[in-house]
Design a protein around this motif. Structure first.
Motif, PDB file in Angstrom:
ATOM      1  N   ILE A 184       0.745  -1.200  -0.085  1.00  0.00           N
ATOM      2  CA  ILE A 184      -0.111   0.055   0.030  1.00  0.00           C
ATOM      3  C   ILE A 184       1.096   1.356   0.036  1.00  0.00           C
ATOM      4  N   VAL A 185       0.619   2.337  -0.709  1.00  0.00           N
ATOM      5  CA  VAL A 185       1.112   3.529  -1.040  1.00  0.00           C
ATOM      6  C   VAL A 185      -0.032   4.752  -0.724  1.00  0.00           C
ATOM      7  N   ILE A 186       0.428   5.699  -0.161  1.00  0.00           N
ATOM      8  CA  ILE A 186      -0.355   6.863  -0.202  1.00  0.00           C
ATOM      9  C   ILE A 186       0.129   7.830  -0.780  1.00  0.00           C
ATOM     10  N   PHE A 187      -0.374   8.300  -2.296  1.00  0.00           N
ATOM     11  CA  PHE A 187      -0.089   9.248  -3.182  1.00  0.00           C
ATOM     12  C   PHE A 187      -1.137  10.356  -3.466  1.00  0.00           C
ATOM     13  N   PRO A 188      -0.566  11.729  -3.506  1.00  0.00           N
ATOM     14  CA  PRO A 188      -1.245  12.539  -3.699  1.00  0.00           C
ATOM     15  C   PRO A 188      -1.884  12.624  -5.214  1.00  0.00           C
ATOM     16  N   PRO A 189      -2.705  13.660  -5.647  1.00  0.00           N
ATOM     17  CA  PRO A 189      -3.138  13.670  -7.137  1.00  0.00           C
ATOM     18  C   PRO A 189      -2.106  13.826  -7.852  1.00  0.00           C
ATOM     19  N   LEU A 190      -2.205  13.388  -9.375  1.00  0.00           N
ATOM     20  CA  LEU A 190      -1.236  13.729 -10.209  1.00  0.00           C
ATOM     21  C   LEU A 190      -0.463  14.837 -10.059  1.00  0.00           C
ATOM     22  N   SER A 191      -1.371  16.027 -10.199  1.00  0.00           N
ATOM     23  CA  SER A 191      -0.808  17.406 -10.170  1.00  0.00           C
ATOM     24  C   SER A 191      -0.029  17.889  -9.052  1.00  0.00           C
ATOM     25  N   GLU A 192      -0.418  17.150  -7.811  1.00  0.00           N
ATOM     26  CA  GLU A 192       0.590  17.528  -6.795  1.00  0.00           C
ATOM     27  C   GLU A 192       1.744  16.771  -6.914  1.00  0.00           C
ATOM     28  N   GLN A 193       1.514  15.533  -7.358  1.00  0.00           N
ATOM     29  CA  GLN A 193       2.830  14.735  -7.557  1.00  0.00           C
ATOM     30  C   GLN A 193       3.886  15.337  -8.257  1.00  0.00           C
ATOM     31  N   LEU A 209       6.497  17.317   2.560  1.00  0.00           N
ATOM     32  CA  LEU A 209       5.842  17.499   1.262  1.00  0.00           C
ATOM     33  C   LEU A 209       5.403  16.021   1.092  1.00  0.00           C
ATOM     34  N   LEU A 210       6.006  15.033   1.356  1.00  0.00           N
ATOM     35  CA  LEU A 210       5.541  13.502   1.000  1.00  0.00           C
ATOM     36  C   LEU A 210       4.520  13.233   2.204  1.00  0.00           C
ATOM     37  N   THR A 211       4.454  13.796   3.021  1.00  0.00           N
ATOM     38  CA  THR A 211       3.338  13.459   4.345  1.00  0.00           C
ATOM     39  C   THR A 211       2.178  14.500   4.015  1.00  0.00           C
ATOM     40  N   GLY A 212       2.208  15.469   3.082  1.00  0.00           N
ATOM     41  CA  GLY A 212       1.114  16.396   2.909  1.00  0.00           C
ATOM     42  C   GLY A 212       0.990  17.360   4.022  1.00  0.00           C
ATOM     43  N   LEU A 213       1.914  17.689   5.018  1.00  0.00           N
ATOM     44  CA  LEU A 213       1.940  18.553   5.873  1.00  0.00           C
ATOM     45  C   LEU A 213       1.816  19.805   5.313  1.00  0.00           C
ATOM     46  N   VAL A 214       2.867  19.783   4.223  1.00  0.00           N
ATOM     47  CA  VAL A 214       2.707  21.317   3.494  1.00  0.00           C
ATOM     48  C   VAL A 214       1.983  20.770   1.875  1.00  0.00           C
ATOM     49  N   ARG A 215       1.250  21.425   1.475  1.00  0.00           N
ATOM     50  CA  ARG A 215       0.475  21.282   0.395  1.00  0.00           C
ATOM     51  C   ARG A 215       1.168  22.202  -0.772  1.00  0.00           C
ATOM     52  N   VAL A 216       1.031  21.830  -1.892  1.00  0.00           N
ATOM     53  CA  VAL A 216       1.651  22.562  -3.021  1.00  0.00           C
ATOM     54  C   VAL A 216       0.822  22.213  -4.280  1.00  0.00           C
ATOM     55  N   GLN A 217      -0.742  22.423  -3.974  1.00  0.00           N
ATOM     56  CA  GLN A 217      -1.789  22.173  -4.849  1.00  0.00           C
ATOM     57  C   GLN A 217      -1.643  23.208  -6.092  1.00  0.00           C
TER      58      GLN A 217
END
Length: 432
Positions: free
Chosen positions: A176-185, A424-432
């Motif tokens: 299992i992985v937890i990835f953000p949406p493609l744009s955020e990746q 960034l990889l935990t989503g603590l800071v978002r770059v949407q």
């Protein structure tokens, strides 16, 4: 860092779920991030080098630090088998899982092919193609995190009796992985790639400065008798340099320690290639027992007589005063200021100096260290006057100081990248 982000970090650290986040098996992440099997993003590649389109010159190695690199460029030669026909084809942006364990990654490592070239890897590697819902460079950064990598592989990998990884290529994608949406990746990958470029530029600058220092050493310490030249106001005239026995300019320092079993002592060791001293864990006199040790004095030349051939030489300073060293680290002080200790260290980092060290100490823990010291002291060196020595040492010390400052700066940039990855990889800071 904004107050909002600081508040969010504190909440997550305390185990609370901030607004807009959710709790998952692998931690607290943004609600928009998907908890899916890696097979949702990658597929197993079955393409083989059956038509021998690629040769041994195209074989890739996978390095924990460097990622996917050409094997010959990394190791200096190819270690491919007799035939590379069964090897798997790795195209740009393909992902490779090597089942070779590293100390920090006991279940292997996962890297993306960022070389821009197609190559091949042995059948021991698993190769994956990225689907159109994932950014290949994001995958690289996601698994650069030791925590992400080990947390992903640990539940799905069985380690055999011979420490081999018991897992098929298909099952390698079952975790299992937890990835953000493609744009955020993509944005996360761009930010981390920018930081990587900063690190790469600093590494190149350090390499250039090290080459410049090497050239300086060859000019200043070489035995080519060209015309005299000025250096910091001092005339360097190699025609006047004298061939001198080492024991005529330095003498061994004997400062035996009367070990008190109740006291605690700090011992020193010596890095290879003139990289200075390091300090070992403090030991008690009881642990030392009857070992032969001596007190360190500042401004002395010291070496590891067993492994001196590795250029394990250094200068003691006031910082080491009161520390101890074992008999394998003989220490010498100048006789009547005939030699500058910094100059001596630099001299023994040259080919001529290393030859002397090699002859005196070919290595081996059981060799006669006294014989090695005697042979070292009986050797001869080409010695300038003291003002020339000091001028040469000053220039080379300045070069070392510049390199040292750049290396500290590089370490700061690496720490910055590590911090960015954590945020960034935990989503603590978002770059949407």
């Amino acid at each position: 860092m904004t107050p909002e982000i600081e508040k969010r970090i504190k909440a997550v650290q305390a185990g609370r779920v901030p607004a807009g986040y959710k709790r998952t098996k692998v931690g607290i992440v943004p609600k928009e991030w998907d908890e899916l099997k890696l097979s949702h993003y990658l597929s197993v590649s079955k393409e083989k080098n059956t038509e021998l389109k690629y040769s041994k010159e195209d074989v890739f190695s996978i390095s924990g630090e460097l990622g996917i690199v050409n094997q010959i460029e990394l190791l200096g030669r190819s270690y491919a088998g007799v035939s590379v026909a069964p090897y798997g084809v790795v195209k740009p942006n393909d992902v490779v899982y090597t089942k070779s364990p590293l100390k920090a990654n006991p279940y292997g490592i996962i890297k993306t092919n960022k070389t821009g070239k197609t190559g091949i890897v042995s059948t021991l590697y698993a190769i994956f193609n990225c689907k159109n819902n994932v950014n290949p460079i994001f995958v690289q950064y996601y698994f650069e995190s030791d925590k992400n990598l080990n947390d992903y592989l640990h539940p799905i990998v069985n380690i055999g009796a011979k420490h081999d990884m018991k897992i098929s290529d298909e099952n390698s994608l079952s975790g299992i992985v937890i990835f953000p949406p493609l744009s955020e990746q993509k944005k996360i990958a761009e930010i981390l790639a920018t930081q990587d470029r900063v690190i790469e530029l600093k590494e190149k600058l350090i390499a250039e400065k090290q080459c410049q220092k090497k050239y300086l050493m060859s000019v200043l310490l070489g035995d080519d008798f060209k015309k005299p030249f000025k250096l910091n106001g001092v005339t360097i005239d190699k025609k006047k340099w004298e061939i001198t026995k080492i024991n005529s300019v330095i003498k061994k320092v004997d400062n035996p320690v009367v070990v008190n079993k109740e006291n605690q002592y700090t011992q020193i060791g010596i890095y290879s290639h003139g990289k200075g001293l390091f300090y070992k864990e403090p030991v008690t006199g009881k642990e030392l027992g009857n070992k032969s040790v001596f007190w360190i004095e500042p401004n002395c030349f010291i070496l590891n007589i067993v492994f001196a051939w590795e250029q394990a030489v250094a200068k003691t300073t006031e910082k080491e005063k009161g520390f101890i060293a074992s008999h394998r680290f003989p220490m010498f002080k100048p006789i009547d200021n005939l030699i500058d200790v910094d100059y001596a260290v630099y001299y023994f980092l040259t080919k001529k100096g290393t030859y002397i060290l090699d002859a005196a100490s070919p290595g081996g823990a059981g060799r006669n260290r006294t014989l090695g010291q005697d042979r070292f002291l009986e050797s001869k060196i080409l010695l300038p006057s003291l003002p020339e020595q000091e001028a040469i040492a000053k220039v080379l010390s300045a070069a070392d100081e510049e390199i040292s400052l750049l290396q500290k700066d590089l370490e700061q940039e690496k720490l910055k990248k590590k911090s960015l990855m954590q945020l960034l990889l935990t989503g603590l800071v978002r770059v949407q």
